[in-house]
Design a protein around this motif. Structure first.
Motif, PDB file in Angstrom:
ATOM      1  N   ASP A   1       0.666  -1.815   0.028  1.00  0.00           N
ATOM      2  CA  ASP A   1      -0.045  -0.406   0.401  1.00  0.00           C
ATOM      3  C   ASP A   1       0.519   1.365   0.192  1.00  0.00           C
ATOM      4  O   ASP A   1       1.341   1.717   1.290  1.00  0.00           O
ATOM      5  CB  ASP A   1      -0.452  -0.637   1.150  1.00  0.00           C
ATOM      6  N   PRO A   2       1.359   1.648  -1.185  1.00  0.00           N
ATOM      7  CA  PRO A   2       2.269   2.561  -0.841  1.00  0.00           C
ATOM      8  C   PRO A   2       1.802   4.261  -0.255  1.00  0.00           C
ATOM      9  O   PRO A   2       2.732   4.476   0.253  1.00  0.00           O
ATOM     10  CB  PRO A   2       1.956   3.259  -3.207  1.00  0.00           C
ATOM     11  N   SER A   3       0.146   3.804  -0.059  1.00  0.00           N
ATOM     12  CA  SER A   3       0.258   5.352   0.513  1.00  0.00           C
ATOM     13  C   SER A   3       0.258   5.172   1.970  1.00  0.00           C
ATOM     14  O   SER A   3       0.400   6.877   2.877  1.00  0.00           O
ATOM     15  CB  SER A   3      -0.884   5.865   0.692  1.00  0.00           C
ATOM     16  N   ALA A   4       0.654   4.391   2.448  1.00  0.00           N
ATOM     17  CA  ALA A   4       0.955   4.110   4.289  1.00  0.00           C
ATOM     18  C   ALA A   4       2.520   3.777   4.219  1.00  0.00           C
ATOM     19  O   ALA A   4       2.636   4.395   5.379  1.00  0.00           O
ATOM     20  CB  ALA A   4       0.530   2.643   4.110  1.00  0.00           C
ATOM     21  N   THR A   5       2.872   4.088   2.834  1.00  0.00           N
ATOM     22  CA  THR A   5       4.484   4.210   3.068  1.00  0.00           C
ATOM     23  C   THR A   5       5.622   5.374   3.046  1.00  0.00           C
ATOM     24  O   THR A   5       6.150   5.716   3.336  1.00  0.00           O
ATOM     25  CB  THR A   5       6.079   2.674   2.576  1.00  0.00           C
ATOM     26  N   GLY A   6       4.713   5.680   1.931  1.00  0.00           N
ATOM     27  CA  GLY A   6       5.558   7.475   1.611  1.00  0.00           C
ATOM     28  C   GLY A   6       5.632   8.909   2.565  1.00  0.00           C
ATOM     29  O   GLY A   6       6.898   8.468   1.932  1.00  0.00           O
ATOM     30  N   PRO A   7       4.639   8.931   3.538  1.00  0.00           N
ATOM     31  CA  PRO A   7       5.510   9.737   4.437  1.00  0.00           C
ATOM     32  C   PRO A   7       6.739   9.724   5.318  1.00  0.00           C
ATOM     33  O   PRO A   7       7.363  10.172   5.273  1.00  0.00           O
ATOM     34  CB  PRO A   7       4.133  10.715   4.888  1.00  0.00           C
ATOM     35  N   ALA A   8       6.474   8.309   5.433  1.00  0.00           N
ATOM     36  CA  ALA A   8       7.336   7.798   6.057  1.00  0.00           C
ATOM     37  C   ALA A   8       9.200   7.921   5.347  1.00  0.00           C
ATOM     38  O   ALA A   8      10.323   8.275   6.226  1.00  0.00           O
ATOM     39  CB  ALA A   8       7.129   6.482   7.057  1.00  0.00           C
ATOM     40  N   VAL A   9       9.060   7.085   4.543  1.00  0.00           N
ATOM     41  CA  VAL A   9      10.515   7.046   3.130  1.00  0.00           C
ATOM     42  C   VAL A   9      10.184   8.618   3.005  1.00  0.00           C
ATOM     43  O   VAL A   9      11.974   8.830   3.349  1.00  0.00           O
ATOM     44  CB  VAL A   9       9.974   6.678   2.194  1.00  0.00           C
ATOM     45  N   ALA A  10       9.895   9.415   2.676  1.00  0.00           N
ATOM     46  CA  ALA A  10      10.403  10.841   2.787  1.00  0.00           C
ATOM     47  C   ALA A  10      11.036  11.418   4.043  1.00  0.00           C
ATOM     48  O   ALA A  10      11.363  12.216   3.509  1.00  0.00           O
ATOM     49  CB  ALA A  10       8.989  12.283   1.863  1.00  0.00           C
ATOM     50  N   ALA A  11      10.751  10.970   4.720  1.00  0.00           N
ATOM     51  CA  ALA A  11      11.122  11.697   6.497  1.00  0.00           C
ATOM     52  C   ALA A  11      12.564  10.895   6.367  1.00  0.00           C
ATOM     53  O   ALA A  11      13.247  11.393   7.337  1.00  0.00           O
ATOM     54  CB  ALA A  11      10.520  11.382   7.738  1.00  0.00           C
ATOM     55  N   LEU A  12      12.805  10.142   6.095  1.00  0.00           N
ATOM     56  CA  LEU A  12      14.040   9.052   5.818  1.00  0.00           C
ATOM     57  C   LEU A  12      15.617  10.161   5.834  1.00  0.00           C
ATOM     58  O   LEU A  12      16.360   9.349   5.730  1.00  0.00           O
ATOM     59  CB  LEU A  12      13.870   8.109   6.149  1.00  0.00           C
ATOM     60  N   ALA A  13      14.662  11.179   4.924  1.00  0.00           N
ATOM     61  CA  ALA A  13      16.070  11.710   4.294  1.00  0.00           C
ATOM     62  C   ALA A  13      16.922  12.778   5.190  1.00  0.00           C
ATOM     63  O   ALA A  13      17.904  12.968   4.962  1.00  0.00           O
ATOM     64  CB  ALA A  13      15.250  12.717   2.940  1.00  0.00           C
ATOM     65  N   ALA A  14      16.304  13.100   5.779  1.00  0.00           N
ATOM     66  CA  ALA A  14      16.664  13.651   7.062  1.00  0.00           C
ATOM     67  C   ALA A  14      17.798  12.851   8.092  1.00  0.00           C
ATOM     68  O   ALA A  14      18.087  13.794   8.864  1.00  0.00           O
ATOM     69  CB  ALA A  14      15.507  14.604   7.909  1.00  0.00           C
ATOM     70  N   LEU A  15      17.523  11.420   8.411  1.00  0.00           N
ATOM     71  CA  LEU A  15      18.409  10.595   9.601  1.00  0.00           C
ATOM     72  C   LEU A  15      19.541  10.872   9.180  1.00  0.00           C
ATOM     73  O   LEU A  15      19.855  10.636  10.409  1.00  0.00           O
ATOM     74  CB  LEU A  15      17.846   8.947   9.061  1.00  0.00           C
ATOM     75  N   PRO A  16      20.353  10.676   7.451  1.00  0.00           N
ATOM     76  CA  PRO A  16      21.853  10.744   8.251  1.00  0.00           C
ATOM     77  C   PRO A  16      23.182  12.083   8.526  1.00  0.00           C
ATOM     78  O   PRO A  16      23.349  11.551   9.098  1.00  0.00           O
ATOM     79  CB  PRO A  16      22.015  10.756   6.155  1.00  0.00           C
ATOM     80  N   THR A  17      21.294  12.694   9.164  1.00  0.00           N
ATOM     81  CA  THR A  17      22.142  14.261   8.646  1.00  0.00           C
ATOM     82  C   THR A  17      22.187  14.337   9.765  1.00  0.00           C
ATOM     83  O   THR A  17      22.925  15.355  11.250  1.00  0.00           O
ATOM     84  CB  THR A  17      22.031  15.424   8.171  1.00  0.00           C
ATOM     85  N   GLN A  18      20.527  13.944  10.756  1.00  0.00           N
ATOM     86  CA  GLN A  18      20.104  14.357  11.440  1.00  0.00           C
ATOM     87  C   GLN A  18      20.667  13.497  12.882  1.00  0.00           C
ATOM     88  O   GLN A  18      21.099  13.775  14.483  1.00  0.00           O
ATOM     89  CB  GLN A  18      19.213  14.710  12.025  1.00  0.00           C
ATOM     90  N   ALA A  19      20.895  12.251  12.753  1.00  0.00           N
ATOM     91  CA  ALA A  19      20.752  11.171  14.236  1.00  0.00           C
ATOM     92  C   ALA A  19      22.530  11.231  14.632  1.00  0.00           C
ATOM     93  O   ALA A  19      22.608  11.203  16.114  1.00  0.00           O
ATOM     94  CB  ALA A  19      20.809   9.517  13.109  1.00  0.00           C
ATOM     95  N   LEU A  20      23.193  11.201  13.551  1.00  0.00           N
ATOM     96  CA  LEU A  20      24.700  11.417  14.260  1.00  0.00           C
ATOM     97  C   LEU A  20      25.974  13.001  14.618  1.00  0.00           C
ATOM     98  O   LEU A  20      26.637  12.691  14.681  1.00  0.00           O
ATOM     99  CB  LEU A  20      25.839  10.882  13.107  1.00  0.00           C
ATOM    100  N   ALA A  21      24.477  13.727  14.504  1.00  0.00           N
ATOM    101  CA  ALA A  21      25.195  16.038  14.277  1.00  0.00           C
ATOM    102  C   ALA A  21      26.213  15.291  15.741  1.00  0.00           C
ATOM    103  O   ALA A  21      26.942  16.474  15.809  1.00  0.00           O
ATOM    104  CB  ALA A  21      23.659  16.394  14.491  1.00  0.00           C
ATOM    105  N   HIS A  22      25.936  15.059  17.069  1.00  0.00           N
ATOM    106  CA  HIS A  22      26.138  14.982  17.971  1.00  0.00           C
ATOM    107  C   HIS A  22      27.176  13.719  18.210  1.00  0.00           C
ATOM    108  O   HIS A  22      28.715  14.088  18.625  1.00  0.00           O
ATOM    109  CB  HIS A  22      25.191  14.815  19.594  1.00  0.00           C
TER     110      HIS A  22
END
Length: 376
Positions: free
Chosen positions: A129-150
């Motif tokens: 069901d693409p509509s169930a995962t689309g927003p969450a996949v888009a939110a993953l784009a910020a994970l590399p820059t935010q997760a290890l910032a500290h």
């Protein structure tokens, strides 16, 4: 010709109001349907689902892995509900539909990160069901820059404009996010509900209105025999509809049909029997064909809105999901999508098949009990 009289208009209006109040079922439907639509569209429908169940496979114990896990926990899109011990276990959780996402942090993540050698995190999404995962996949784009910032400081600090690691997303079962792959199989449940429930309810109610049911009641035919004889032709209709929809889904929309035919066949049979029994039950309550149609629509509306057909099921609040679990179309859609898109076997979908079996047995028992009362 007499002149227009407000008195006569008022008399007809009063008569109509009295008639309306006598037809309590129609009156209740007129009030209940708008309220139900308001509540469902206002509270239950959400096109951007959050708190999606997620499984983790962490193959190294490092400060960086713990930071990524913490970032996922802080996100409103992912709820970490399972910790897999192997890729096979992680794959099984996704295939059975127990989780929406499966995230793997590989064992060489820290080494690649320190060397700047293309460290990656694998995210597998159940995209049936693409509509169930689309927003969450888009939110993953910020994970590399935010997760290890500290954590990445000094020599480990990444170059300006370069992400410290890459999130690799695999959209499973529907990699191109084609909406038809989700909608067309789901239409099977909606079409069978609309036709079988309504056709059966109208057919039996029509006989009662015409008086032919009285002739049938005068015969020594048992209630179970009446029910079986009335529903048998519609079972054939349901099977023909199923075959037509599946053939057209393949020919016109190229819907993948991976397998799971035994489970799908059992699900179709149980759903058809349950839908026909529900229509028969409605016919024992309705006094007119209009009432039978109204009751059918009152069942079909939540089936469309709460089953996950039009809107992501996991995007609804908990109370709406609890109501959706009662709707048989919800379980039937999982069977159809699981069989055609994921190739689920009977053991993988046993919960859904058990729910459909329970629905068919309960509704059949209620229909028989209600029909016996009408005989008395």
């Amino acid at each position: 010709m007499s002149s227009f009289s407000l008195t006569r208009v008022a008399a007809v209006m009063i008569k109509e109001f009295k008639q309306l109040t006598r037809d309590r079922l129609t009156y209740a439907m007129m009030l209940a349907v708008p309220v139900m639509q308001l509540l469902l569209f206002g509270y239950a429908i959400n096109s951007e689902p959050r708190h999606l169940p997620t499984a983790l496979l962490v193959q190294e114990d490092s400060v960086f892995a713990r930071s990524i896990v913490a970032a996922l926990k802080n996100s409103s899109y992912f709820d970490l509900v399972a910790q897999a011990r192997s890729p096979a276990e992680l794959d099984d959780l996704v295939r059975r539909g127990e989780v929406q996402f499966a995230i793997t942090i590989p064992g060489d993540f820290t080494r690649r990160l320190a060397r700047g050698d293309g460290a990656q995190v694998l995210v597998e999404a159940d995209a049936s069901d693409p509509s169930a995962t689309g927003p969450a996949v888009a939110a993953l784009a910020a994970l590399p820059t935010q997760a290890l910032a500290h954590d990445l400081k000094g020599a480990l600090a990444p170059a300006i404009g370069k992400a410290p690691f890459e999130v690799v997303v695999h959209r499973r079962y529907n990699p191109e996010a084609i909406t038809a792959y989700s909608i067309v199989p789901g239409l099977l449940g909606i079409i069978l509900s609309m036709t079988l429930v309504m056709m059966t309810a109208l057919s039996v109610t029509r006989e009662a209105e015409r008086g032919t049911m009285e002739s049938l009641l005068a015969t020594p035919v048992e209630p179970i025999e009446v029910m079986a004889g009335k529903l048998a032709p519609y079972v054939a209709v349901g099977l023909i509809q199923t075959a037509i929809i599946l053939i057209l889904a393949r020919l016109l929309f190229d819907v993948p049909m991976v397998g799971g035919w035994l489970g799908l066949s059992l699900g179709v049979a149980l759903f058809i029997v349950g839908s026909l029994a529900l229509g028969f039950l409605m016919s024992t309550v309705a006094r007119t064909q209009l009432q039978a149609m109204q009751m059918s629509m009152f069942y079909i509306l939540p089936s469309i809105l709460l089953s996950g057909f039009m809107f992501p099921f996991r995007g609804m609040p908990a109370w709406a999901q609890a109501l959706g679990e009662i709707v048989p179309v919800t379980h039937f859609l999982r069977v159809v999508r699981g069989a055609l898109l994921k190739g689920q076997g009977t053991l993988d979908m046993w919960r859904e098949l058990a729910a459909l079996l329970a629905f068919a047995c309960v509704v059949t028992a209620l229909a028989m009990a209600r029909y016996r009362r009408t005989l008395d």
